[in-house]
Design an enzyme around this catalytic site. Structure first.
Site, PDB file in Angstrom:
ATOM      1  N   LEU A 452      48.208  47.902  40.323  1.00 19.90           N
ATOM      2  CA  LEU A 452      47.570  46.883  41.153  1.00 19.90           C
ATOM      3  C   LEU A 452      46.642  46.096  40.234  1.00 19.90           C
ATOM      4  O   LEU A 452      45.709  46.656  39.646  1.00 19.90           O
ATOM      5  CB  LEU A 452      46.770  47.508  42.300  1.00 19.90           C
ATOM      6  N   GLU A 453      46.907  44.802  40.095  1.00 18.57           N
ATOM      7  CA  GLU A 453      46.050  43.919  39.299  1.00 18.57           C
ATOM      8  C   GLU A 453      45.019  43.316  40.255  1.00 18.57           C
ATOM      9  O   GLU A 453      45.372  42.548  41.154  1.00 18.57           O
ATOM     10  CB  GLU A 453      46.902  42.824  38.633  1.00 18.57           C
ATOM     11  N   LEU A 454      43.774  43.708  40.073  1.00 15.06           N
ATOM     12  CA  LEU A 454      42.693  43.268  40.958  1.00 15.06           C
ATOM     13  C   LEU A 454      41.954  42.111  40.295  1.00 15.06           C
ATOM     14  O   LEU A 454      41.404  42.265  39.199  1.00 15.06           O
ATOM     15  CB  LEU A 454      41.746  44.434  41.235  1.00 15.06           C
TER      16      LEU A 454
END
Length: 700
Positions: A452-454
């Site tokens: 997950l790229e936040l």
């Protein structure tokens, strides 16, 4: 403090495993020494007729070896001897005249499974947390405690090789069917059932073998299977991973020359693999993923109770699935009941596949499905702590949805947009509470992709960032936080890679040569095949946006070929045709018609090294640009995201570790040569120049 406690009930001894100060039991040198002393006691005590080996941990039998313990040993000969000594203890266990029953609940992995296999009987629970496996191959290692020998003996060659070469999880019913465990029981009855088995002579039904397995149990059959396995390994690993072939060597040695020889081959292989850069990098990746979980903060104000999802498309369905599977109730909103029904059908199908594999019970599936409330009503979102939006990549649409959420939800509600390329600042430009806006870039398919790229802006509050991080980690994702910017990190560096792949085609390379070269370099799929999978129209859409403008502003000329392919509806797999053609039956093949966009069908041979340097190093260089500009907060984050999100060769440790291993000066020299030959897009990032001049590593 002791890792074991020995109790006695009449003539049955019980070995309780309970590693102090840890949620799990792990194997270590100290634990093995203690275990050896326990075997002495059991062996020497004439009042003990049998023993039960069981854990006091809620969801863990033994989770495997202590990796940090293993990494601390620098001498590979010492690692080889560790395997040898461990195998001596497990052979003692196997040859003990008094039966030992392994009573298994929870994780029984790696060295834990090897201990269980050396016992005389394996009883396991049907609990959803009970799982078996030998995942050492994922760390670039082989099972060093007899796993390559006992697994084949207990199951069969086909099942054993599949488990050893994939490191996959094996669930209780599959383990029972294969012969890995002898019987199953409900969690609550595990200990009593184990005592009952220990009190009586062990009885086993004769093992049933299929005709195929009987045929494969001959010398000719075994040789055929091992030969085919080697061919498959070579095709898939392309020589980049030494562990699979070593595993096959150990299996073959044991089958041909007996268990003692097999165990010796195992010890030597274990030590040799421990010394390889591939293993060190894969273990580093594993530890980084474990460390990442510590980003979770259990502060009550940063926990999310009410989670909502806007958009019931493929991504929305996937995000909902991982959310309900990991403890959340979800309000799923869409504009149409048809969209909601389709999303629920997708989730149901995924869970039903797990039910068929006995990885989930039907009752559990139904319970999880009940955790989704589907709606077309905006008011159902009002109580949300966090709203995730996954609609089309349209800035106006996303801004309207954000405005509506802000108008109806709490002032503290966090709004997370699932976008792969639209700058977060643009989406939040008209927001009443920009501090509550984050980007949560999930990768497709969501249930399978681990990253997950936040995305955060300068205005994003620490609280919003932490709430989104907590949700991502609870969903089972590795969360990498990046700064806002065109394409963020992953889409930006991937665009640099695919753009160069297009340039290489213009220079006359064959489609299959480009993809094969990058697979040889270590990517799981080639860049052109990947564009077909993602959708060439998606790539064209991204190139038209802020990311394309950024590259142009940096003096990198953008190629309009992808736009032309999209206009011709050559979208890739979903259209049946892109760089490859996809027949309804049979394998894909190169679409030679597409060469008319690349100067004609006449192609020329280009060396693997030239293709790999151009495509691989332009990717790596772009990663350095991202670190230099503050898009990445650390080189380690860049390594983790590139591997987990984009398939950068895991055995290298990631793009920054690749630079460190190759030498920043060497990477710099290659880029400078490419710049001379092909232009300014290969201009080395100033930070790379600095690291080369100072002989400074990126990953400390």
């Amino acid at each position: 403090m002791a890792n074991y406690q020995l109790t006695k009930d009449h003539d049955i001894a019980t070995i309780w495993m309970d590693q102090p100060g840890s949620e799990v039991n792990t194997l270590s040198v100290k634990m093995l020494d203690e275990f050896s002393n326990l075997l002495d006691q059991i062996e020497q005590n004439n009042d003990i007729k049998a023993a039960v080996l069981i854990s006091k941990k809620d969801h863990c039998f033994i989770a495997g070896a202590d990796i940090k313990d293993l990494m601390a040993i620098e001498d590979s000969k010492a690692v080889e001897n560790l395997s040898r000594e461990g195998n001596k203890i497990l052979m003692r266990l196997q040859n003990l005249k008094k039966p030992v029953i392994a009573a298994i609940n929870g994780a029984c992995l790696g060295g834990g499974l090897e201990v269980a296999m050396a016992c005389h009987y394996r009883l396991a629970t049907t609990d959803k947390k009970t799982v078996f496996g030998l995942p050492e191959i994922k760390l670039g290692l082989l099972p060093g405690g007899g796993g390559t020998q006992r697994l084949i003996k207990l199951t069969n060659l086909r099942f054993g090789l599949d488990a050893l070469l994939t490191g996959k999880n094996i669930y209780p019913h599959s383990a029972k069917k294969a012969g890995l465990v002898d019987s199953l029981v409900h969690k609550e009855g595990l200990y009593q059932a184990a005592l009952k088995i220990a009190a009586n002579p062990i009885k086993r039904k004769p093992k049933k073998s299929s005709l195929v397995d009987k045929a494969l149990n001959t010398s000719m059959g075994r040789n055929y299977v091992l030969k085919k396995a080697r061919e498959t390994v070579q095709r898939k690993t392309r020589g980049n991973y030494p562990a699979p072939l070593r595993i096959l060597d150990c299996v073959e040695t044991g089958l041909e020359h007996g268990m003692t020889a097999g165990l010796e081959a195992e010890a030597m292989g274990f030590g040799a693999l421990h010394a390889t850069p591939a293993s060190k990098n894969l273990i580093g990746l594993f530890l980084a993923m474990q460390e990442n979980k510590k980003l979770k903060n259990n502060n009550k104000t940063e926990n999310v109770e009410a989670l909502s999802m806007i958009g019931a498309g493929f991504m929305g369905a996937g995000i909902t699935e991982v959310s309900i599977k990991n403890g959340y109730d979800v309000v799923l909103k869409d504009i149409s009941n048809e969209g909601l029904a389709s999303a629920m059908q997708t989730i149901w199908s995924d869970f039903t596949q797990m039910v068929k594999k006995k990885a989930m019970g039907a009752v559990e599936r139904d319970r999880l499905m009940s955790k989704v409330k589907t709606t077309t009503q905006d008011d159902d979102l009002n109580g949300s702590d966090l709203v995730i939006e996954a609609v089309f990549e349209d800035i106006d649409l996303k801004q309207r949805i954000l405005a509506d959420v802000e108008s109806r939800c709490k002032k503290s509600t966090v709004f997370a947009t699932n976008t792969s390329s639209l700058p977060l600042a643009n989406i939040a430009a008209k927001a009443a509470h920009p501090q509550n806006v984050v980007g949560m870039h999930y990768f497709s398919p969501v249930p399978k992709m681990p990253l997950l790229e936040l995305i955060v802006t300068d205005k994003t509050s620490k609280k919003a960032r932490q709430m989104a991080t907590n949700v991502g980690i609870k969903q089972g994702k590795t969360v990498v936080v990046v700064k806002d910017g065109p394409g963020f990190y992953t889409t930006r560096v991937l665009s640099a890679l695919t753009h160069e792949a297009i340039k290489v085609l213009h220079d006359g390379a064959k489609i299959e040569a480009v993809d094969a070269a990058m697979k040889d370099w270590g990517f799981p799929v080639g860049p052109l095949a990947l564009m077909d999978e993602v959708g060439i129209d998606v790539g064209a859409h991204i190139a038209r946006g802020a990311l394309g403008e950024m590259f142009v502003n940096r003096g990198i000329e953008q190629d309009d070929t992808v736009q032309k392919l999209a206009e011709a509806k050559l979208f890739g797999r979903k259209a049946g045709k892109g760089f490859y053609t996809y027949p309804k039956k049979g394998r894909k093949s190169v679409n030679t018609d597409i060469y008319r966009y690349f100067g004609g069908e006449e192609r020329k041979d280009m060396s693997n090294t030239d293709i790999q340097n151009r495509i691989g190093l332009i990717f790596v260089n772009e990663c350095v640009h991202c670190l230099e500009e503050g898009i990445l907060f650390s080189a380690k984050d860049g390594d983790l995201a590139a591997i987990l999100g984009l398939g950068f060769p895991p055995f290298t440790g990631g793009p920054f570790s690749h630079i460190d291993a190759t030498g920043a000066d060497q990477v710099l020299a290659t880029l400078q040569a490419l710049e001379q030959q092909h232009g300014s897009r290969f201009a080395p990032a100033p930070l790379l120049v600095k690291h080369a001049e100072n002989n400074q590593p990126f990953v400390k």
